[in-house]
Motif scaffolding. Structure first.
Motif, PDB file in Angstrom:
ATOM      1  N   LYS A   1      71.668  -0.726  44.395  1.00  0.00           N
ATOM      2  CA  LYS A   1      70.825  -0.313  45.530  1.00  0.00           C
ATOM      3  C   LYS A   1      71.687   0.176  46.694  1.00  0.00           C
ATOM      4  O   LYS A   1      71.499   1.286  47.198  1.00  0.00           O
ATOM      5  CB  LYS A   1      69.938  -1.488  45.999  1.00  0.00           C
ATOM      6  CG  LYS A   1      69.067  -2.088  44.917  1.00  0.00           C
ATOM      7  CD  LYS A   1      68.223  -3.246  45.429  1.00  0.00           C
ATOM      8  CE  LYS A   1      69.008  -4.479  45.846  1.00  0.00           C
ATOM      9  NZ  LYS A   1      69.741  -5.143  44.749  1.00  0.00           N
ATOM     10  N   SER A   2      72.621  -0.664  47.130  1.00  0.00           N
ATOM     11  CA  SER A   2      73.458  -0.282  48.278  1.00  0.00           C
ATOM     12  C   SER A   2      74.313   0.932  47.950  1.00  0.00           C
ATOM     13  O   SER A   2      74.500   1.814  48.794  1.00  0.00           O
ATOM     14  CB  SER A   2      74.361  -1.446  48.696  1.00  0.00           C
ATOM     15  OG  SER A   2      73.580  -2.525  49.126  1.00  0.00           O
ATOM     16  N   THR A   3      74.820   0.986  46.741  1.00  0.00           N
ATOM     17  CA  THR A   3      75.657   2.127  46.338  1.00  0.00           C
ATOM     18  C   THR A   3      74.847   3.427  46.416  1.00  0.00           C
ATOM     19  O   THR A   3      75.335   4.444  46.913  1.00  0.00           O
ATOM     20  CB  THR A   3      76.203   1.904  44.909  1.00  0.00           C
ATOM     21  OG1 THR A   3      76.902   0.661  44.884  1.00  0.00           O
ATOM     22  CG2 THR A   3      77.149   3.012  44.487  1.00  0.00           C
TER      23      THR A   3
ATOM     24  N   PRO B   1      73.366  -0.104  57.400  1.00  0.00           N
ATOM     25  CA  PRO B   1      74.074  -0.566  56.203  1.00  0.00           C
ATOM     26  C   PRO B   1      73.987  -2.083  56.037  1.00  0.00           C
ATOM     27  O   PRO B   1      73.590  -2.788  56.958  1.00  0.00           O
ATOM     28  CB  PRO B   1      75.524  -0.143  56.442  1.00  0.00           C
ATOM     29  CG  PRO B   1      75.614   0.328  57.844  1.00  0.00           C
ATOM     30  CD  PRO B   1      74.270   0.240  58.485  1.00  0.00           C
ATOM     31  N   GLU B   2      74.371  -2.515  54.865  1.00  0.00           N
ATOM     32  CA  GLU B   2      74.552  -3.945  54.582  1.00  0.00           C
ATOM     33  C   GLU B   2      75.678  -4.413  55.505  1.00  0.00           C
ATOM     34  O   GLU B   2      76.725  -3.774  55.548  1.00  0.00           O
ATOM     35  CB  GLU B   2      75.064  -4.032  53.136  1.00  0.00           C
ATOM     36  CG  GLU B   2      74.373  -5.000  52.260  1.00  0.00           C
ATOM     37  CD  GLU B   2      74.831  -4.859  50.791  1.00  0.00           C
ATOM     38  OE1 GLU B   2      75.834  -4.178  50.484  1.00  0.00           O
ATOM     39  OE2 GLU B   2      74.146  -5.462  49.952  1.00  0.00           O
ATOM     40  N   GLY B   3      75.486  -5.477  56.250  1.00  0.00           N
ATOM     41  CA  GLY B   3      76.531  -5.954  57.161  1.00  0.00           C
ATOM     42  C   GLY B   3      76.985  -4.862  58.117  1.00  0.00           C
ATOM     43  O   GLY B   3      78.162  -4.518  58.211  1.00  0.00           O
TER      44      GLY B   3
ATOM     45  N   LEU C   1      67.451   1.914  55.143  1.00  0.00           N
ATOM     46  CA  LEU C   1      67.641   0.571  55.686  1.00  0.00           C
ATOM     47  C   LEU C   1      67.989  -0.397  54.558  1.00  0.00           C
ATOM     48  O   LEU C   1      67.163  -0.676  53.688  1.00  0.00           O
ATOM     49  CB  LEU C   1      66.359   0.119  56.397  1.00  0.00           C
ATOM     50  CG  LEU C   1      65.779   1.086  57.447  1.00  0.00           C
ATOM     51  CD1 LEU C   1      64.421   0.604  57.952  1.00  0.00           C
ATOM     52  CD2 LEU C   1      66.746   1.259  58.619  1.00  0.00           C
ATOM     53  N   ASP C   2      69.218  -0.870  54.570  1.00  0.00           N
ATOM     54  CA  ASP C   2      69.666  -1.773  53.503  1.00  0.00           C
ATOM     55  C   ASP C   2      69.379  -3.219  53.916  1.00  0.00           C
ATOM     56  O   ASP C   2      70.047  -3.764  54.778  1.00  0.00           O
ATOM     57  CB  ASP C   2      71.169  -1.545  53.250  1.00  0.00           C
ATOM     58  CG  ASP C   2      71.596  -1.997  51.854  1.00  0.00           C
ATOM     59  OD1 ASP C   2      70.803  -2.698  51.185  1.00  0.00           O
ATOM     60  OD2 ASP C   2      72.715  -1.643  51.439  1.00  0.00           O
ATOM     61  N   GLU C   3      68.371  -3.790  53.315  1.00  0.00           N
ATOM     62  CA  GLU C   3      67.892  -5.142  53.614  1.00  0.00           C
ATOM     63  C   GLU C   3      67.662  -5.345  55.121  1.00  0.00           C
ATOM     64  O   GLU C   3      68.294  -6.193  55.750  1.00  0.00           O
ATOM     65  CB  GLU C   3      68.864  -6.189  53.038  1.00  0.00           C
ATOM     66  CG  GLU C   3      68.996  -6.030  51.521  1.00  0.00           C
ATOM     67  CD  GLU C   3      69.719  -7.196  50.846  1.00  0.00           C
ATOM     68  OE1 GLU C   3      69.601  -8.325  51.340  1.00  0.00           O
ATOM     69  OE2 GLU C   3      70.393  -6.947  49.837  1.00  0.00           O
ATOM     70  N   PRO C   4      66.727  -4.567  55.689  1.00  0.00           N
ATOM     71  CA  PRO C   4      66.537  -4.612  57.142  1.00  0.00           C
ATOM     72  C   PRO C   4      66.106  -5.966  57.692  1.00  0.00           C
ATOM     73  O   PRO C   4      66.372  -6.247  58.854  1.00  0.00           O
ATOM     74  CB  PRO C   4      65.454  -3.558  57.394  1.00  0.00           C
ATOM     75  CG  PRO C   4      64.755  -3.396  56.091  1.00  0.00           C
ATOM     76  CD  PRO C   4      65.799  -3.614  55.057  1.00  0.00           C
TER      77      PRO C   4
HETATM   78 MG    MG Z   1      73.149  -4.334  48.356  1.00  0.00          MG
END
Ligand code: MG
Ligand code: ATP
Length: 316
Positions: free
Chosen positions: A40-42, A80-82, A156-159
């Motif tokens: 997902k993040s990639t 992004p994530e973090g 939005l990565d895990e908002p």
């Molecule tokens: Mg991820």
């Protein structure tokens, strides 16, 4: 507004994203679901031009992300994530910095910062050093930076990761209200979140699409969709199970559990059957009383497990 064709990303021997193709149109809120490491993040990093694909093509608002990243990125807001933040800055100075880097109109920037600050509820911490903020507030600053330039595309990565329940609710409302005229792609591990905010759900596992449809379609795939959970006094459990299990519209009885003197069980429908009326009719004429009865709309976690592991839950 987002078009992805045959997108693949390999890290050495790992294929993180494996030949993904899909489009997302204006007004859609696409929820990416999938186990840890699904890609997902990639995928999001490639859509936003932060990572180059091994192969494939990505267009955002008509701009090729590989050939003209700057034009595409001007239309994208990315959480992004973090999300990286400067610990020495405060939310206000960080937003000014990002606004200027985004070439926003300086005369209007402060007014927009105040507006975004209200939208994500940062009022109380606008002048506090970022490194002293709690995790949830840092997340909100990241979100504020992503929406600052009012982009057409939001990634939005895990908002809602790390937010308290009230804030989760607020951010979901915000995403819903922003979605008109935009494309929003978000990832989440909260299955209910997809139902609460997304118009479309996509399950990814091992870099491939395993499901693509509406949240309602996802839920309807559950073996519990249309089933009825019944509770009766334990002394009547056998009779009730027999009477109801004998109905032609019931394929089988399962998930029997007993708590104190109450027995619960689930009546699974035969193909295409609707159970409610028949169950109520049998219960009305029976020697035993119903303590409760509930029609199940299906369990998202059950579908998620089936789709991502290929495992069918026991009793199916
Ligand atoms: Mg991820
Ligand atoms: N820079 C990298 N170098 C090597 N492997 C990587 C790199 N980035 C990601 N991966 C690998 O790619 C795969 C997909 O990772 P990704 O972060 O996209 O998963 P994800 O779906 O976002 O998972 P999560 O739900 O845990 O956030 C994983 O196996 C991960 O270890």
């Amino acid at each position: 507004m987002i078009e992805i064709q045959n997108l693949t990303k390999r890290f050495g021997p790992i294929t993180a994203v494996d030949d993904l193709s899909f489009r997302v149109q204006s007004g859609e809120v696409l929820g990416f679901l999938g186990p840890n490491g699904a890609g997902k993040s990639t995928t999001m990093k490639m859509v936003t031009g932060f990572l180059s694909p091994t192969s494939g093509a990505i267009q955002v608002c008509g701009h090729d992300v590989l050939k003209d990243a700057a034009a595409a990125q001007a239309r994208i807001g990315y959480l992004p994530e973090g999300a990286p933040l400067y610990p020495d800055m405060n939310p206000r100075s960080m937003m000014r910095f990002v606004g200027r880097a985004r070439d926003m109109d300086v005369a209007r920037l402060d007014a927009r910062i105040d507006e975004v600050c209200r939208l994500v509820h940062l009022e109380a911490v606008m002048d506090q050093r970022i490194e002293t903020l709690s995790k949830g507030f840092k997340r909100r600053v990241g979100l504020a930076l992503a929406i600052l330039h009012d982009p057409e595309v939001l990634v939005l990565d895990e908002p809602t990761d790390g937010l308290d329940p009230n804030q989760k609710h607020e951010v979901r409302e915000l995403i819903r209200t922003m979605s008109a005229g935009k494309v929003i792609v978000l990832s989440t591990h909260i299955l209910e979140e997809v139902e609460a905010v997304c118009t479309r759900a996509m399950i990814v596992a091992q870099g491939r699409i395993k499901f693509d449809g509406t949240p309602a379609e996802l839920r309807a795939r559950s073996r519990f969709a249309g089933a009825i959970e019944v509770a009766v006094h334990t002394s009547h459990a056998e009779d009730a199970q027999r009477d109801l299990g004998d109905l032609a519209c019931v394929s089988h009885v399962g998930e029997v559990s007993e708590v104190e003197s109450e027995t619960r069980f689930v009546l699974f429908p035969a193909a295409e059957a609707a159970l409610l009326e028949d169950v109520q009719r049998v219960a009305a004429g029976a020697e035993w009383d119903l303590l409760s009865l509930a029609v199940d709309r299906g369990h998202m976690d059950d579908v998620f497990r089936t789709v991502t592991t290929g495992e069918t839950a026991e009793g199916a």
